[in-house]
Design a protein around this motif. Structure first.
Motif, PDB file in Angstrom:
ATOM      1  N   CYS A  71       8.571  29.179 -36.936  1.00  0.00           N
ATOM      2  CA  CYS A  71       7.313  29.034 -37.675  1.00  0.00           C
ATOM      3  C   CYS A  71       6.478  27.894 -37.097  1.00  0.00           C
ATOM      4  O   CYS A  71       5.269  28.029 -36.902  1.00  0.00           O
ATOM      5  CB  CYS A  71       7.642  28.766 -39.145  1.00  0.00           C
ATOM      6  N   MET A  72       7.118  26.761 -36.801  1.00  0.00           N
ATOM      7  CA  MET A  72       6.404  25.609 -36.254  1.00  0.00           C
ATOM      8  C   MET A  72       5.824  25.926 -34.877  1.00  0.00           C
ATOM      9  O   MET A  72       4.656  25.610 -34.598  1.00  0.00           O
ATOM     10  CB  MET A  72       7.342  24.394 -36.164  1.00  0.00           C
TER      11      MET A  72
ATOM     12  N   HIS B  91       3.023  28.228 -41.092  1.00  0.00           N
ATOM     13  CA  HIS B  91       3.494  27.415 -42.211  1.00  0.00           C
ATOM     14  C   HIS B  91       4.593  28.151 -42.960  1.00  0.00           C
ATOM     15  O   HIS B  91       4.642  29.389 -42.964  1.00  0.00           O
ATOM     16  CB  HIS B  91       2.329  27.063 -43.134  1.00  0.00           C
TER      17      HIS B  91
ATOM     18  N   MET C 266      -4.509  24.646 -43.360  1.00  0.00           N
ATOM     19  CA  MET C 266      -3.475  25.589 -42.945  1.00  0.00           C
ATOM     20  C   MET C 266      -4.020  26.603 -41.946  1.00  0.00           C
ATOM     21  O   MET C 266      -3.308  27.037 -41.039  1.00  0.00           O
ATOM     22  CB  MET C 266      -2.899  26.314 -44.165  1.00  0.00           C
TER      23      MET C 266
ATOM     24  N   MET D 285       2.649  21.491 -39.529  1.00  0.00           N
ATOM     25  CA  MET D 285       3.251  22.563 -40.319  1.00  0.00           C
ATOM     26  C   MET D 285       3.394  22.117 -41.758  1.00  0.00           C
ATOM     27  O   MET D 285       3.856  21.010 -42.036  1.00  0.00           O
ATOM     28  CB  MET D 285       4.613  22.977 -39.770  1.00  0.00           C
ATOM     29  N   VAL D 286       2.967  22.982 -42.655  1.00  0.00           N
ATOM     30  CA  VAL D 286       3.183  22.772 -44.088  1.00  0.00           C
ATOM     31  C   VAL D 286       4.462  23.496 -44.478  1.00  0.00           C
ATOM     32  O   VAL D 286       4.626  24.690 -44.205  1.00  0.00           O
ATOM     33  CB  VAL D 286       2.008  23.319 -44.923  1.00  0.00           C
TER      34      VAL D 286
ATOM     35  N   PHE E 128       0.860  31.823 -45.396  1.00  0.00           N
ATOM     36  CA  PHE E 128       2.186  31.335 -44.999  1.00  0.00           C
ATOM     37  C   PHE E 128       2.776  32.323 -44.011  1.00  0.00           C
ATOM     38  O   PHE E 128       2.929  33.509 -44.315  1.00  0.00           O
ATOM     39  CB  PHE E 128       3.098  31.168 -46.218  1.00  0.00           C
TER      40      PHE E 128
END
Length: 327
Positions: free
Chosen positions: A43-44, A49, A134, A153-154, A177
């Motif tokens: 994801c990163m 996120h 985001m 990244m959240v 997301f």
């Protein structure tokens, strides 16, 4: 249309080696959760996120700290509450009487890894303060944009058990997301190992960095050059169309969801030492990338239909490509 250079075998080997070292490093703090760790790193590096829906005490904060420590990045944590204001997240502009000018005081969102703890406890207005950063990697305060840098990244969490005083995340925000997953409880062997090291409250504090934030940004750029054959792209598009055709689904996977799968699959493939995406990569990522994007019909949901079940049916109905397009 500009054609990006394709990742070379040497580059893919280096990428996989670095990815494995990052995953192993984070795994020293988050024990027994290698699949989730690899998903978080994917994801990163796909510059997305992560949403973790999990019970308290499963190591969500530890995961965020461990990733930040592994990439020499900064880490901030925001405890979302009903009285939290958007300016508490993004920052605020304050008038300085000495200089006669307005100065921007950055909020906790300016970090490599931002843990938004119990995001569904804040009001929709505060939740929406994260939408711009985001999507675009910047916040705009009083008309002035401020970049948060790379990587960013959240990692947002929400507690699925206790719903009193919470605000459900709107579909538009859920769609932003890249991945939704859960850590879950560790197995018995990992639990014993955690208990044996109970004197160490923060395992991530002892981690040594594996890569710099600049190297992580370079890895993200490199992952974008992984080849995706048109047959695989058609497979992704077909799957998305099928989710929209299921009677129990009110809202299927959007084009943003298809793009998210392509970005994730590229990183996932590079993490395994390949410079091309396979249909199996799509199959492995379908649930974490797509399940939270489906909006089910309330009646179907009441009778026990789940997003995971719908995706399983769609994956079974749509045949995976056996050869390259035009082969």
């Amino acid at each position: 249309m500009t054609t990006l250079p394709r990742m070379t075998p040497d580059q893919s080997a280096w990428f996989a080696q670095t990815f494995d070292r990052l995953a192993g490093n984070v795994g020293q703090a988050v024990l027994g959760k290698q699949t989730v760790v690899r998903l978080a790193l994917t994801c990163m590096l796909a510059e997305g996120h992560l949403l973790l829906e999990d019970a308290p005490g499963t190591g969500k904060t530890m995961l965020a700290r461990a990733i930040a420590a592994s990439v020499q990045g900064s880490h901030n944590r925001i405890q979302f509450t009903p009285d939290l204001l958007p300016s508490d997240v993004t920052g605020v502009t304050i008038y300085d009487q000495k200089t006669g000018s307005f100065d921007f005081h950055p909020g906790p969102v300016f970090a490599s890894i931002l843990l938004a703890d119990e995001i569904n406890r804040a009001s929709p207005k505060t939740q929406s303060s994260l939408l711009e950063v985001m999507e675009e990697g910047r916040v705009t305060v009083d008309g002035v944009p401020h970049s948060v840098g790379r990587p960013f990244m959240v990692i947002a969490t929400q507690n699925p058990i206790e719903q009193a005083g919470t605000y459900r995340l709107p579909e538009a925000q859920l769609d932003r997301f890249l991945v939704k997953t859960s850590l879950g409880y560790p197995d018995r062997a990992a639990t014993v190992e955690i208990l044996s090291g109970s004197a160490t409250r923060d395992r991530s504090a002892a981690l040594k960095p594996i890569a710099t934030t600049q190297a992580v940004a370079e890895m993200a750029d490199l992952a974008a050059t992984v080849h995706v054959d048109n047959a695989v792209l058609d497979y992704v598009a077909h799957l998305c169309e099928q989710t929209r055709a299921v009677p129990e689904v009110r809202l299927g996977v959007s084009v943003r969801g298809a793009l998210a799968m392509t970005r994730c699959a590229k990183v996932w493939a590079a993490g395994q030492g390949r410079n091309y995406v396979l249909p199996d990569d799509v199959k492995q990522l379908a649930l974490p990338v797509w399940a939270h994007r489906l909006v089910l019909d309330p009646e179907a949901e009441f009778t026990g239909t789940t997003a995971e079940g719908v995706l399983a049916r769609v994956m079974a109905d749509v045949p995976a490509p056996q050869e390259r397009a035009g082969a």
